[in-house]
Design a protein around this motif. Structure first.
Motif, mmCIF file in Angstrom:
data_model
loop_
_atom_site.group_PDB
_atom_site.id
_atom_site.type_symbol
_atom_site.label_atom_id
_atom_site.label_comp_id
_atom_site.label_asym_id
_atom_site.label_seq_id
_atom_site.Cartn_x
_atom_site.Cartn_y
_atom_site.Cartn_z
ATOM 1 N N GLN A 77 0.827 -1.203 0.000
ATOM 2 C CA GLN A 77 0.000 0.000 0.000
ATOM 3 C C GLN A 77 0.863 1.256 0.000
ATOM 4 O OE1 GLN A 77 -2.532 0.383 3.418
ATOM 5 N NE2 GLN A 77 -3.763 2.022 2.553
ATOM 6 N N THR A 78 1.921 1.255 0.786
ATOM 7 C CA THR A 78 2.820 2.411 0.842
ATOM 8 C C THR A 78 3.560 2.585 -0.480
ATOM 9 O OG1 THR A 78 3.140 1.961 3.207
ATOM 10 C CG2 THR A 78 4.663 3.485 2.173
ATOM 11 N N SER A 81 1.352 4.301 -2.898
ATOM 12 C CA SER A 81 1.285 5.746 -2.639
ATOM 13 C C SER A 81 2.488 6.454 -3.250
ATOM 14 C CB SER A 81 1.230 6.001 -1.129
ATOM 15 O OG SER A 81 0.079 5.420 -0.557
ATOM 16 N N SER A 84 1.995 6.768 -6.998
ATOM 17 C CA SER A 84 1.070 7.837 -7.374
ATOM 18 C C SER A 84 1.751 9.204 -7.307
ATOM 19 C CB SER A 84 -0.162 7.819 -6.466
ATOM 20 O OG SER A 84 0.186 8.146 -5.133
ATOM 21 N N LEU A 176 7.431 8.248 3.139
ATOM 22 C CA LEU A 176 6.843 6.999 2.654
ATOM 23 C C LEU A 176 7.925 5.960 2.353
ATOM 24 C CD1 LEU A 176 4.035 8.360 0.293
ATOM 25 C CD2 LEU A 176 3.744 7.248 2.516
#
Length: 314
Positions: A77-78, A81, A84, A176
């Motif tokens: 998930q990280t 991110s 993106s 992140l």
């Protein structure tokens, strides 16, 4: 437990000397090894755990896996991110590139106008074309130059905005990326890696059980070299030193001994059993000091086995 055994040994040594019992060795004790307790470094179910008592394990061998599904999903998930954010930076750069292409097209158009102007100048000089055509193309060149100036200002503005936007994006990206590293470190700790080469002494967990952070999984020791922990009196201290070779023996049968070469690795700097008052030379024999003697194991020596030491054997 240790204090009572040491006390018992010291009392026995004094009692034996007082009663004239013959002792044909200088010290005695039991073999031990440097034991390592391997514990879980994460919480989770033991998906695999291939450790059995008596196993010979190599350093770095992977012997089990704790379920790290949650941490793996968090890492993915990280990473999504971060991806993106990279798309946002690419979009900003694409906007600048579009305007740069527009400026390049204007430059090509300007080059064509200059070539046309040169051709018309030749025609006007030869009275083959009216002067107005040359004036018109000068006006087009001037207008195009103004448009190119505006385009350059747009590029500078977009580049400035892009730099500001990218700084904001990168400020989000760095934390992140650190989070990904932290999650990966947690995932790595879910893999149970054997820390030393040795023999498994005790197993505390089974496949399918829940591992808890810090909970022992198994105990292992390097039994290639064992240490005989023996005890000597204060009067024997001047006879030995660290690094000194001594003779170590164990019982082979009722009448024979099996002997080894040992090396004194450590001598305690203080007594482990001291009477309240020491008045005579005989009472000073009650002072007991621990020593550790390393012995290369040929397979016969076991942890807890009784052994004897002769200092004058070498």
């Amino acid at each position: 437990m240790r204090y009572s055994s040491i006390t018992g040994l010291a009392v026995w040594m004094v009692f034996a000397s007082c009663n004239g019992n013959e002792i044909n060795y200088d010290a005695a004790g039991n073999f031990e090894a440097d034991e390592v307790m391997v514990s879980a470094q994460q919480n989770g179910q033991l998906l695999s755990f291939s450790v059995h008592e008596g196993d010979q394990l190599k350093e770095g061998a992977v012997v089990g896996q704790i379920d790290m599904t949650v941490q793996q999903l968090q890492k993915e998930q990280t990473e999504a991110s971060i991806s993106s954010l990279q798309q946002k930076t690419s979009s900003a750069y694409n906007q600048v590139n579009v305007v740069k292409k527009q400026l390049a097209a204007q430059q090509t158009q300007l080059d064509n106008l200059f070539r046309e102007k040169k051709r018309l100048q030749n025609l006007v000089t030869a009275d083959a074309a009216p002067r107005k055509q040359l004036d018109d193309i000068d006006a087009q060149i001037d207008q195009l130059r103004k448009q190119m100036a505006v385009t350059r200002e747009q590029i500078n503005l977009y580049q400035s905005n892009t730099a500001t936007q990218n700084r904001s994006i990168l400020s989000e990206k760095a934390p992140l990326e650190k989070a990904v590293q932290q999650l990966q470190a947690q995932i790595n700790k879910g893999q149970i890696v054997n820390p030393i080469t040795g023999t498994v002494l005790t197993r505390y967990a089974l496949k399918g059980e829940m591992a808890v952070l810090g909970k022992p999984l198994y105990k292992i020791a390097n039994t290639d070299t064992l240490f005989l922990r023996a005890y000597i009196t204060g009067g024997q201290l001047p006879l030995i030193k660290t690094g000194q070779q001594v003779e170590v023996r164990i019982d082979q049968d009722e009448k024979k001994y099996k002997t080894y070469t040992g090396t004194i690795q450590w001598i305690s700097d203080k007594s482990e059993f001291t009477p309240k008052t020491i008045q005579t030379k005989d009472e000073r024999a009650n002072l007991v000091y621990a020593i550790k003697i390393s012995v290369k194991n040929d397979g016969y020596l076991k942890i807890g086995m009784y052994g004897e030491v002769l200092f004058n054997g070498y």
